[in-house]
Design an enzyme around this catalytic site. Structure first.
Site, mmCIF file in Angstrom:
data_model
loop_
_atom_site.group_PDB
_atom_site.id
_atom_site.type_symbol
_atom_site.label_atom_id
_atom_site.label_comp_id
_atom_site.label_asym_id
_atom_site.label_seq_id
_atom_site.Cartn_x
_atom_site.Cartn_y
_atom_site.Cartn_z
ATOM 1 N N ARG A 101 26.356 38.455 34.744
ATOM 2 C CA ARG A 101 26.750 40.006 35.101
ATOM 3 C C ARG A 101 27.911 40.417 34.344
ATOM 4 N NH1 ARG A 101 30.336 43.943 36.866
ATOM 5 N NH2 ARG A 101 30.666 42.417 38.382
ATOM 6 N N ASP A 102 28.948 40.074 35.245
ATOM 7 C CA ASP A 102 30.279 40.561 34.745
ATOM 8 C C ASP A 102 30.530 39.960 33.108
ATOM 9 O OD1 ASP A 102 32.777 41.921 35.025
ATOM 10 O OD2 ASP A 102 33.758 40.211 35.983
ATOM 11 N N HIS A 141 38.737 37.427 42.451
ATOM 12 C CA HIS A 141 38.372 37.444 41.018
ATOM 13 C C HIS A 141 39.338 37.796 39.984
ATOM 14 C CE1 HIS A 141 34.480 39.418 39.065
ATOM 15 N NE2 HIS A 141 35.719 39.403 38.010
ATOM 16 N N HIS A 165 41.123 37.564 36.031
ATOM 17 C CA HIS A 165 40.936 37.446 34.707
ATOM 18 C C HIS A 165 42.164 36.779 34.310
ATOM 19 C CE1 HIS A 165 37.573 40.481 33.817
ATOM 20 N NE2 HIS A 165 37.745 40.338 35.159
ATOM 21 N N CYS A 171 36.492 43.812 30.062
ATOM 22 C CA CYS A 171 36.328 45.123 30.987
ATOM 23 C C CYS A 171 36.452 46.205 29.791
ATOM 24 C CB CYS A 171 37.220 45.105 31.973
ATOM 25 S SG CYS A 171 37.047 46.882 32.860
ATOM 26 N N ASN A 204 37.068 36.421 32.529
ATOM 27 C CA ASN A 204 37.313 35.706 33.605
ATOM 28 C C ASN A 204 37.672 34.383 33.643
ATOM 29 O OD1 ASN A 204 35.685 37.553 35.934
ATOM 30 N ND2 ASN A 204 34.415 37.560 33.893
#
Length: 343
Positions: free
Chosen positions: A56-57, A248, A250, A281, A290
């Site tokens: 997803r991300d 979370h 990055h 992003c 990430n």
């Protein structure tokens, strides 16, 4: 060859080293290795749950649309690595995130393995309804600690987003669907710069009070350091127990693993990551992906912390998706390991 210097011996045994416990996290039966003993003495958690967000991300920012069958195969490979949570897609409007337009097809096409959870991101009630219709049994909502980022990312103020999330969370709970909450820009914003820890705490507390079982605190821009991570977590933990928090991170400035270690030392044992360091992003220009799942597992294995995840299988899944999207892995561990195999 005679007596070799110690460094040369280490080089000769590099391949063997990669096959040993740093790959699998396994130690000799019935005994703790020195790293595991050290982890217990230092107060680190014995087990760390990894939430894989690559599908997803990791993929949502890819400019070239990834074929649905590739996404499904990617998720199926990840499901066989020992990962217990894989965030698979996002039920957002295809107008805003074209890469996720096939969310229903992906959700319906994957093989859901026993013991693996497959949450999806939803922005509003409509997204929740579509997700449930597609078979989702767990969801996540995505908030922000920055007003500017909230308006850019989800087109509303923080207060307005809380109203939306309250409806989503209430509806989900009535259907016995667990909800995870994300708080982005926890350590910095691309528009506002530094974010006060108290603001992160306020947003996190509201999501937790609404019924989110876990709050994932995101360093969306990757500007955080162990110092700012510690300060932010100290604030948030006054309102939310560490067992209900995740981080979370990055890796824009190369601080992700250091920040994660800081969080672990403070009692957090849930970490988000993306295989091959996928991600970025669209609303945070310059932000890199990430933290790579491979690098995270390697670090945790080396510290004697159990994840239940097979590093070699994760690397294979990373190699698959990188070839499929024509990208070079951002994982240092994968880069070094594949290079060593060629030598």
């Amino acid at each position: 060859m005679g007596n070799l210097p110690s460094a040369a011996k280490h080089c000769l045994n590099y391949q063997q080293l990669l096959r040993e416990h740093l790959w699998s996290g396994e130690s000799v039966a019935g005994a703790l290795d020195p790293a595991q003993e050290a982890s217990q003495l230092s107060g680190l958690p014995e087990y760390v749950k990894i939430v894989e967000v690559g599908p997803r991300d990791g993929l949502q920012n890819e400019k070239v649309i990834v074929p649905t069958d590739i996404k499904i195969e990617f998720i199926n490979q990840l499901s066989q690595t020992g990962l217990s949570v894989i965030e698979v897609t996002s039920f957002v409007s295809s107008r805003w995130v074209p890469q996720m337009a096939d969310h229903a097809e992906v959700m319906g096409g994957i093989h859901q393995y026993p013991g693996v959870r497959y949450p999806v991101l939803v922005p509003n009630l409509q997204g929740l309804q579509h997700a449930v219709a597609a078979g989702a049994t767990e969801i996540a909502v995505f908030g922000a600690a920055s007003e500017s980022f909230s308006k850019k990312n989800i087109n509303c103020s923080i207060e307005e987003s809380m109203g939306r999330f309250e409806q989503v969370i209430s509806s989900a709970r009535h259907m016995n669907i667990p909800v995870r909450g994300y708080v982005s820009c926890a350590l910095g914003c691309p528009y506002e710069g530094s974010i006060m820890p108290q603001k992160v705490t306020e947003v996190s507390k509201r999501l937790y009070s609404m019924g989110c079982y876990e709050i994932s605190l995101g360093d969306t821009v990757g500007v955080g350091t162990p110092g700012s991570m510690k300060t932010m977590l100290e604030s948030v933990m006054k309102e939310i127990p560490p067992g209900a928090l995740a981080v979370h991170c990055h890796d824009t400035y190369g601080q992700a693993l250091a920040n994660i270690l800081t969080a672990l030392q403070m009692g957090i044992n849930v970490v988000d990551s993306a295989v091959s360091g996928l991600g970025g992003c669209p609303y945070a220009k310059g932000a890199s992906g990430n933290v790579a799942t491979e690098d995270l597992i390697y670090m945790l294995n080396g510290m004697g912390l159990n994840t239940g995840v097979d590093l070699h299988k994760v690397m294979e899944a990373g190699d698959f998706i990188c070839k499929a999207v024509n990208k070079t892995t951002n994982s240092k561990v994968a880069q070094a390991s594949f290079k060593a195999r060629l030598e």
